[in-house]
Scaffold this active site. Structure first.
Site, short mmCIF file in Angstrom:
data_model
loop_
_atom_site.label_atom_id
_atom_site.label_comp_id
_atom_site.label_asym_id
_atom_site.label_seq_id
_atom_site.Cartn_x
_atom_site.Cartn_y
_atom_site.Cartn_z
N GLU A 166 50.28 -60.48 -52.04
CA GLU A 166 49.22 -61.38 -52.51
C GLU A 166 48.87 -61.11 -53.97
O GLU A 166 49.24 -60.08 -54.52
CB GLU A 166 47.98 -61.23 -51.64
N GLY A 308 49.32 -54.12 -55.29
CA GLY A 308 49.41 -55.41 -54.62
C GLY A 308 50.73 -56.08 -54.95
O GLY A 308 51.74 -55.42 -55.19
N GLU A 309 50.74 -57.42 -54.91
CA GLU A 309 51.92 -58.23 -55.22
C GLU A 309 53.00 -58.14 -54.15
O GLU A 309 54.05 -58.76 -54.28
CB GLU A 309 52.56 -57.83 -56.57
N GLY A 310 52.81 -57.33 -53.12
CA GLY A 310 53.90 -57.05 -52.19
C GLY A 310 54.76 -55.89 -52.63
O GLY A 310 55.82 -55.63 -52.03
#
EC number: 2.4.2.21
Length: 341
Positions: A166, A308-310
């Site tokens: 996300e 984050g970001e995966g």
């Protein structure tokens, strides 16, 4: 497995849908476990690599495993709670980071490339932040269902594993609010610095979440309704992707605190919703360890990451690929001509 996209028509349906979910294939898992015990190594000596191989076997329904396609999905959204001063960076950063993802310049791009995942970034109405959870719901049911189903539709039914991540300024506040609503406890135990909040920023986050929980106290015990009232577009989309992957029997690697807290809305409805999920890493965000304990999840990695970001899930994909390489490629004792197997 089906090519027909899964669609949810009402949040209340999540309460009964769990009864009809595809289940773990115990026979395939047992065959994989027997293979692990026949390989040219002491049983159990590869530790969690063995557990990951058996986990994959149970969801792929076969003793011999593959990751021909790993799909990485990053959902991005903006949050009305930022009006409460909970974010050290402006919301314009969300769109700027999405552009960076699309240009290939972010950490997630490099980690997906290094570990063999196809990345798709999905921006969810960034120009229209959700409602401020301290004064009303983030989303009404119709809006929540719309993005839930967008997340579900993004899943490739032919993927062998799905990685979820996300992006959204303010979403560490949203994650802490969801975790506190679903699992209880003191709000301060769920709140962390996110992208760099100082002491005053942390105090504002705690106060905002406490006001939000008080405003939506009537939803206690109703996790789907809490997802709409306290979550955001990327949180709902993550839940949709998790459920669509389950319908297609695709294992899922969740990312850090924010991604895991989103999926916790499904767990709060029925713990079996996350049976096909593993958490890629434990975030340095302090609420994540507490959340993993509540979910009964052991992370694949502990690398002190909080981006984050995966990114943590993409890194964990390399471990998963290594688990399958050992499972498929090692010789058995008999094949290797080694005594004692």
């Amino acid at each position: 497995m089906t090519d027909v996209p899964f669609t949810l028509s009402a949040l209340a349906d999540l309460g009964t849908l769990a009864r009809d979910l595809p289940r773990f294939d115990d026979r395939a898992a047992e065959a994989a476990r027997a293979r692990q015990n026949s390989l040219s190594k002491p049983p159990g000596s590869l530790g969690r690599l063995e557990e990951l191989a058996v986990f994959m076997a149970g969801w792929q329904g076969t003793e011999r495993l593959k990751i021909a396609r790993a799909q990485a999905l990053v959902f991005a959204g903006n949050h009305g709670v930022c009006a409460q001063g909970v974010n050290p960076f402006p919301q314009e950063v969300t769109a700027q980071m999405v552009a960076n993802f699309e240009a290939g310049g972010a950490a997630i791009n490099q980690l997906c490339r290094a570990n063999g995942a196809d990345l798709q970034v999905i921006a969810l109405d960034l120009e229209t932040p959700t409602g401020d959870i301290t004064t009303g719901p983030a989303l009404d049911e119709a809006a929540c269902l719309t993005v839930f189903n967008r997340g579900a539709a993004a899943v490739d039914p032919h993927a062998d594993v799905v990685i979820l991540g996300e992006m959204g300024i303010g979403n560490s506040t949203i994650a802490a609010a969801l975790a506190a609503a679903i699992f209880g406890g003191e709000v301060r135990d769920w709140v962390g610095p996110g992208t760099g909040s100082d002491g005053e920023g942390l105090a504002r986050k705690i106060a905002a979440i406490e006001r939000a929980l008080a405003r939506h106290a009537d939803l206690r015990g109703n996790a789907p309704a809490q997802l709409a009232a306290l979550g955001g577009r990327e949180q709902a989309a993550i839940c949709g992707a998790v459920l669509a992957a389950r319908m297609a029997r695709i294992p899922v690697l969740l990312d850090g605190f924010i991604c895991t807290a989103a999926a916790a809305a499904l767990y709060g409805t029925d713990p079996d919703y996350l049976a096909h999920c593993r958490v890629g890493h434990v975030s340095a965000e302090p609420g994540h360890r507490r959340l993993l304990d509540a979910l009964g999840q052991t992370p694949v990695l502990d690398f002190d990451m909080r981006l984050g970001e995966g990114s943590g899930a993409a890194l964990a994909l390399g471990i998963l690929r290594s688990a399958l390489a050992c499972h498929n490629g090692m010789a058995t004792f008999g094949e290797a001509g080694v005594s004692g197997g």
